[in-house]
Design a protein around this motif. Structure first.
Motif, short mmCIF file in Angstrom:
data_model
loop_
_atom_site.label_atom_id
_atom_site.label_comp_id
_atom_site.label_asym_id
_atom_site.label_seq_id
_atom_site.Cartn_x
_atom_site.Cartn_y
_atom_site.Cartn_z
N UNK A 1 0.82 -1.21 0.00
CA UNK A 1 0.00 0.00 0.00
C UNK A 1 0.85 1.26 0.00
N UNK A 2 2.16 1.10 -0.02
CA UNK A 2 3.06 2.24 -0.02
C UNK A 2 3.33 2.81 1.35
N UNK A 3 2.92 2.12 2.41
CA UNK A 3 3.17 2.59 3.77
C UNK A 3 4.57 2.20 4.21
N UNK A 4 5.17 3.06 5.01
CA UNK A 4 6.55 2.91 5.46
C UNK A 4 6.56 2.39 6.88
N UNK A 5 7.19 1.23 7.09
CA UNK A 5 7.32 0.62 8.41
C UNK A 5 8.72 0.83 8.91
N UNK A 6 8.86 1.42 10.10
CA UNK A 6 10.19 1.61 10.69
C UNK A 6 10.26 0.93 12.05
#
Length: 290
Positions: free
Chosen positions: A208-213
């Motif tokens: 979905x284009x979400x960034x996980x850090x």
């Protein structure tokens, strides 16, 4: 959540799923070790390296590309307990007290990796960001980094993410990314963890284009939408998660490495490697084309 064996890494880092091999790889930096876990059987195997290896990516045709202390190398993991190393290139930004840190391939098969000064207490902004297109190492695209981290690329390759996890920074930046030329531009703050929790360590992007850090020192994963809004937090059993990666046959497993903190409350889980199913799908990494 599932712990992988009883394995404890001093500084577990750079997990990656190799879809061709059907296996996970990650490293333990100070132990100079590359780990492999078969995706079907769960069998573990490891290889030692001559230098600290901090970041890896699958290489087209087999093996890995790795960012180490003196440069970028290709690694062949054979029957020996030691990896067969071939120097790909030295980097001008490396010297005493420096090494490569976080790295990964973009969706065109270039390998991106940054350097850092290992004594974080010195707060030395000597870190820079390079890419290697399979033929040559680039000039630095970004400099002045304290603890380079958090490389990731949007599904459409139009955005590149980069973080600095040093306690004095705690920032994630977004860049416009020209996929054809491999050039980032228009750097801006994407997420400021000074306003959240922890330090932004290794990262991944979902479908979905979400960034996980990995929020190092805060024991959790944070997901930010493409607009930079925090929309999800997953608490983890370890205090210092270091990097996450999507993988598995359905790309719906998230593997998370961690670092030993030395704190009593983290004794059970510090340095553990775990998997979880966050309910979203990731994107397969593109192998290094070199």
């Amino acid at each position: 959540m599932h712990q992988i064996s009883d394995l404890i890494c001093k500084t577990g880092e750079s997990p990656v799923w190799d879809a061709v091999a059907g296996a996970w790889y990650w490293v333990d930096i100070p132990q100079r070790t590359v780990w492999r876990m078969d995706g079907a059987s769960g069998a573990l195997r490891s290889w030692t390296t001559s230098e600290m290896v901090a970041c890896i990516a699958p290489r087209a045709g087999g093996g890995l590309v790795a960012g180490m202390e003196s440069g970028l190398y290709t690694l062949v993991l054979g029957e020996s307990s030691s990896a067969a190393e071939t120097l790909l290139c030295h980097a001008g930004g490396l010297g005493p007290g420096l090494r490569f840190n976080d790295g990964r391939c973009d969706r065109q098969g270039r390998f991106w990796a940054g350097t850092m000064f290992m004594d974080m207490a010195a707060a030395n902004p000597a870190g820079v960001l390079y890419s290697h297109d399979g033929a040559a190492l680039s000039a630095p695209f970004v400099d002045g980094l304290l603890t380079q981290n958090g490389l990731a690329f949007a599904p459409d390759s139009r955005t590149m993410y980069l973080s600095d996890s040093h306690p004095q920074r705690r920032l994630v930046w977004a860049f416009d990314f020209d996929a054809e030329s491999g050039t980032p531009s228009n750097r801006r703050v994407f997420a400021d963890l000074n306003q959240q929790v922890g330090r932004p360590d290794g990262a991944a992007v979902d479908a979905d284009g979400c960034y996980w850090t990995c929020a190092n020192d805060a024991g959790c994963l944070l997901r930010f939408t493409p607009s930079g809004k925090l929309d999800r937090r997953i608490d983890l059993p370890m205090l210092k998660p270091s990097m996450c990666a999507f993988g598995g046959p359905d790309m719906e497993t998230l593997l998370v490495t961690s670092i030993v903190s030395g704190k009593p409350e983290d004794a059970r889980w510090g340095g553990a490697v775990i998997t979880l199913r966050p309910g979203v799908k990731g994107i397969a990494d593109v192998p290094f084309r070199g």
